[in-house]
Design a protein around this motif. Structure first.
Motif, short mmCIF file in Angstrom:
data_model
loop_
_atom_site.label_atom_id
_atom_site.label_comp_id
_atom_site.label_asym_id
_atom_site.label_seq_id
_atom_site.Cartn_x
_atom_site.Cartn_y
_atom_site.Cartn_z
N LYS A 186 0.85 -1.19 0.00
CA LYS A 186 0.00 0.00 0.00
C LYS A 186 0.89 1.25 0.00
O LYS A 186 1.43 1.62 1.04
CB LYS A 186 -0.91 0.01 1.23
N PRO A 187 1.10 1.88 -1.16
CA PRO A 187 1.90 3.11 -1.22
C PRO A 187 1.28 4.21 -0.35
O PRO A 187 0.05 4.32 -0.26
CB PRO A 187 1.85 3.49 -2.70
N ASN A 212 8.00 5.40 0.24
CA ASN A 212 6.91 5.44 1.21
C ASN A 212 5.89 4.36 0.88
O ASN A 212 5.26 4.39 -0.19
CB ASN A 212 6.21 6.81 1.20
N ALA A 213 5.72 3.42 1.78
CA ALA A 213 4.74 2.35 1.55
C ALA A 213 4.60 1.47 2.78
O ALA A 213 5.53 1.35 3.59
CB ALA A 213 5.16 1.49 0.35
N MET A 268 7.50 -5.52 -5.66
CA MET A 268 7.69 -4.51 -6.70
C MET A 268 6.57 -4.56 -7.74
O MET A 268 6.10 -3.54 -8.23
CB MET A 268 9.06 -4.67 -7.35
N LYS A 269 6.13 -5.77 -8.07
CA LYS A 269 5.03 -5.93 -9.02
C LYS A 269 3.75 -5.34 -8.43
O LYS A 269 2.98 -4.67 -9.13
CB LYS A 269 4.83 -7.41 -9.35
N GLY A 311 -1.25 4.20 -6.39
CA GLY A 311 -0.29 5.17 -5.87
C GLY A 311 1.15 4.88 -6.22
O GLY A 311 2.05 5.61 -5.84
N GLY A 312 1.41 3.79 -6.95
CA GLY A 312 2.78 3.41 -7.27
C GLY A 312 3.23 3.93 -8.63
O GLY A 312 2.45 4.49 -9.40
N ASN A 313 4.50 3.72 -8.91
CA ASN A 313 5.08 4.12 -10.19
C ASN A 313 5.84 2.94 -10.78
O ASN A 313 6.17 1.98 -10.09
CB ASN A 313 6.05 5.29 -10.00
N GLN A 314 6.13 3.03 -12.07
CA GLN A 314 6.93 1.99 -12.72
C GLN A 314 8.36 2.04 -12.20
O GLN A 314 8.93 3.10 -11.98
CB GLN A 314 6.91 2.19 -14.23
#
Length: 288
Positions: free
Chosen positions: A94-95, A127-128, A148-149, A156-159
């Motif tokens: 959970k970001p 942050n997560a 990571m996946k 809320g995540g990024n690549q």
């Protein structure tokens, strides 16, 4: 005209109702949270892991991780025994907007939460809330792949770049191997301290990276051999080429360092007195 207006409004209402009801449950759920499950788990085991994470499949982005994905990132840095033949590890991701990294583990025996936290910093996750777990005891080497996946799949995540993923997985495996030799906390603390120096100093070559590694390692009485130094240097040189922003990750690195400070300080003192005694002994042996 009134009848036509009423019919038009009813038609619009019907269409809206149909569209909303046809939307997938995930779109209405908390898409900021992802759960990854090992592809080789039974349906009952997957259900048990969701219960452990305190969610239902309709509340999260539910993603399956297979053994081929794990081999992709671990194949060059971990042994076949360390990787295994099945995908078991699960994760909850959970970001968050702030607060750093909150990492916990369950049924993971080879790596600990601080090792995973260090690797996530390398991956660029600052942050997560993260949980790495399994329905029974597993090494945990593959947990990072799922985390990571899951982070990338969450709203809320990024690549994450391939270079960051490779470096993060190599760091986790290297730290795990050191942990078998000197203890998990010591290994996590040592790698954290070396990384702080490498990211801040930005060495231009592998030789300069190795000097930093040796300078930090020499502060502790860990009896690491040349092979250990070489493994740490290899992963740290990869990290130095990621162009991580020290000002942005300093807080997260210090967070890990603060937790492991007492462990490192006690071993630094042992290393200091050991080196001092050796110097005194050599001095008197030279005299006589």
């Amino acid at each position: 005209m009134k009848l036509r207006s009423i019919v038009s409004k009813l038609l619009v209402l019907f269409i809206l109702t149909y569209v909303v009801s046809a939307m997938p449950l995930k779109a209405k759920a908390d898409a900021f949270t992802s759960v990854t499950v090992g592809g080789d788990l039974s349906e009952q085991q997957k259900s048990d892991m969701l219960k452990y994470f305190g969610v239902t499949k309709d509340q999260v982005n539910l993603i399956q991780v297979n053994i081929d994905e794990e081999r992709k990132y671990l194949g060059n840095v971990a042994t076949k025994e360390q990787i295994g033949t099945k995908s078991i590890s699960c994760s909850y991701v959970k970001p968050t907007e702030n607060g750093g990294l909150d990492v916990t583990t369950y049924n993971i025996y080879w790596v600990n939460s601080d090792m995973i936290k260090n690797a996530l910093i390398t991956a660029g996750i600052n942050n997560a809330e993260v949980k790495a777990a399994a329905p029974f005891n597993v090494s945990g080497t593959a947990a990072l792949t799922g985390i990571m996946k899951g982070f990338e799949a969450s709203k809320g995540g990024n690549q994450i770049s391939e270079a960051n993923k490779q470096a993060a997985n190599q760091e986790l495996v290297t730290t795990g191997e050191l942990g078998q030799k000197i203890g998990k906390d010591k290994a996590a603390g040592l790698m954290n301290e070396v990384k702080k120096e490498v990211v801040e100093q930005k060495p231009d070559s592998k030789d300069e990276t190795e000097k930093i590694v040796k300078n930090v390692v020499n502060n502790y009485n860990y009896n690491l051999n040349d092979n250990d130094i070489n493994k740490i240097t290899n992963v740290m040189y990869k990290i130095s080429n990621l162009n991580l922003d020290y000002s942005k990750i300093k807080g997260q690195l210090n967070q890990v360092a603060s937790k492991l400070k007492s462990t490192l300080q006690s071993d630094e003192a042992k290393g200091f007195f050991s080196r001092t005694w050796t110097s005194i002994k050599n001095f008197f042996q030279g005299l006589f």
